[in-house]
Design a protein around this motif. Sequence first.
Motif, mmCIF file in Angstrom:
data_model
loop_
_atom_site.group_PDB
_atom_site.id
_atom_site.type_symbol
_atom_site.label_atom_id
_atom_site.label_comp_id
_atom_site.label_asym_id
_atom_site.label_seq_id
_atom_site.Cartn_x
_atom_site.Cartn_y
_atom_site.Cartn_z
ATOM 1 N N ASP A 93 -12.808 1.256 -35.728
ATOM 2 C CA ASP A 93 -13.541 2.510 -35.525
ATOM 3 C C ASP A 93 -12.533 3.584 -35.103
ATOM 4 O O ASP A 93 -11.311 3.358 -35.136
ATOM 5 N N LEU A 219 -12.279 -4.791 -36.027
ATOM 6 C CA LEU A 219 -13.673 -4.840 -35.544
ATOM 7 C C LEU A 219 -13.751 -5.242 -34.080
ATOM 8 O O LEU A 219 -14.524 -4.691 -33.310
ATOM 9 N N SER A 222 -13.126 -2.473 -31.613
ATOM 10 C CA SER A 222 -13.890 -1.245 -31.869
ATOM 11 C C SER A 222 -15.145 -1.195 -31.016
ATOM 12 O O SER A 222 -16.101 -1.928 -31.272
ATOM 13 N N THR A 224 -17.440 0.995 -30.964
ATOM 14 C CA THR A 224 -18.637 1.508 -31.657
ATOM 15 C C THR A 224 -18.862 0.725 -32.942
ATOM 16 O O THR A 224 -17.930 0.170 -33.519
ATOM 17 N N ASN A 225 -20.091 0.711 -33.359
ATOM 18 C CA ASN A 225 -20.462 -0.046 -34.540
ATOM 19 C C ASN A 225 -21.431 0.801 -35.358
ATOM 20 O O ASN A 225 -22.419 1.293 -34.814
ATOM 21 N N TYR A 227 -24.393 1.188 -37.159
ATOM 22 C CA TYR A 227 -25.569 0.321 -37.280
ATOM 23 C C TYR A 227 -26.190 0.462 -38.659
ATOM 24 O O TYR A 227 -26.555 -0.498 -39.303
#
Length: 263
Positions: A93, A219, A222, A224-225, A227
Amino acid sequence: MKIVVCIKQVPDTVEVKIDPKTGTLIREGVPSIINHDDKTGIEAALTLKEKLGGTVSVVSMGPPQADIALREALAMGCDEAYLVSAREFGGSDTYATSGILAGALEKVGYDVIITGRQAIDGDTAQVGPQIGEKLHLPQVSYVEEIVDATEEYVVVKRQFEDGYHIIKVKTPCLLTAIAELAEPRYMSVGGVFDAYQKEIKIIGFEDIKDGLELDMIGLKGSPTNVYKSFTKEMKGAGTVLRDLTPEQAVEAIVKKLEEKFII
Ligand SMILES: Cc1cc2nc3c(=O)[nH]c(=O)nc-3n(C[C@H](O)[C@H](O)[C@H](O)COP(=O)(O)OP(=O)(O)OC[C@H]3O[C@@H](n4cnc5c(N)ncnc54)[C@H](O)[C@@H]3O)c2cc1C
């Protein structure tokens, strides 16, 4: 002066589509371009080099295809290009991306780092300022003009809501460029030829792993994801008014707004 410009290869936005099933960008067959703010940054860097001497390097993090963006930057007149690429970097991210780019920039070296304000695909405007923070550099965002520069400092005009700031910042520093900063030059024929003679230097995980743990990138690193990603549904076809004079058009629009109790 060593000026380094971070450039991101982005899909040409006019043609961006999202796969409704997976929610990811459909990249196949979509032309890629250098993010416009970043191209502006390249132009500003080349102009600064013409004034002060030194070199302009470009750095891009992405898959091997980002090579084309880097060669375009070389063809515009940049001196060297670095592709930051490794399997370990995938899925990063903005936070992880800026950590990786900061590590790469430490390896490349810099007096002035220029990033775009914002990438047209991710659109967060986070990466530039995050790089500045991670490298503990003074930074100025929204740079519209480089007013003056020496080896020791840069004076910039910064866009600020409905006004401007004139800021003098010591080097080394980081600037984020907006579109008004410069009109990017075209590649020259000689430049295109030179671009394909030059080596694109690869910076992989092994090159910057000191200070960069595996759980700080990709990943896993990170916080944040994404969605879900989806295209906005059109609310309706709308009404198109044709063959009207400006006065008739105004009258027709006002009538419609009154009918809907908007005015
Ligand atoms: C959970 C998650 C997973 C993700 N996984 C992936 C993935 O697998 N693959 C993927 O491609 N993207 C992925 N992304 C998107 C990726 O993180 C962002 O594209 C990237 O961090 C840049 O953010 P931005 O586009 O908002 O850039 P902004 O912050 O808007 O960019 C500002 C400026 O920073 C510089 N910059 C930004 N990115 C780069 C770069 N890559 N190289 C050089 N300079 C740069 C440019 O100068 C740019 O103008 C993921 C995002 C999230 C949240």
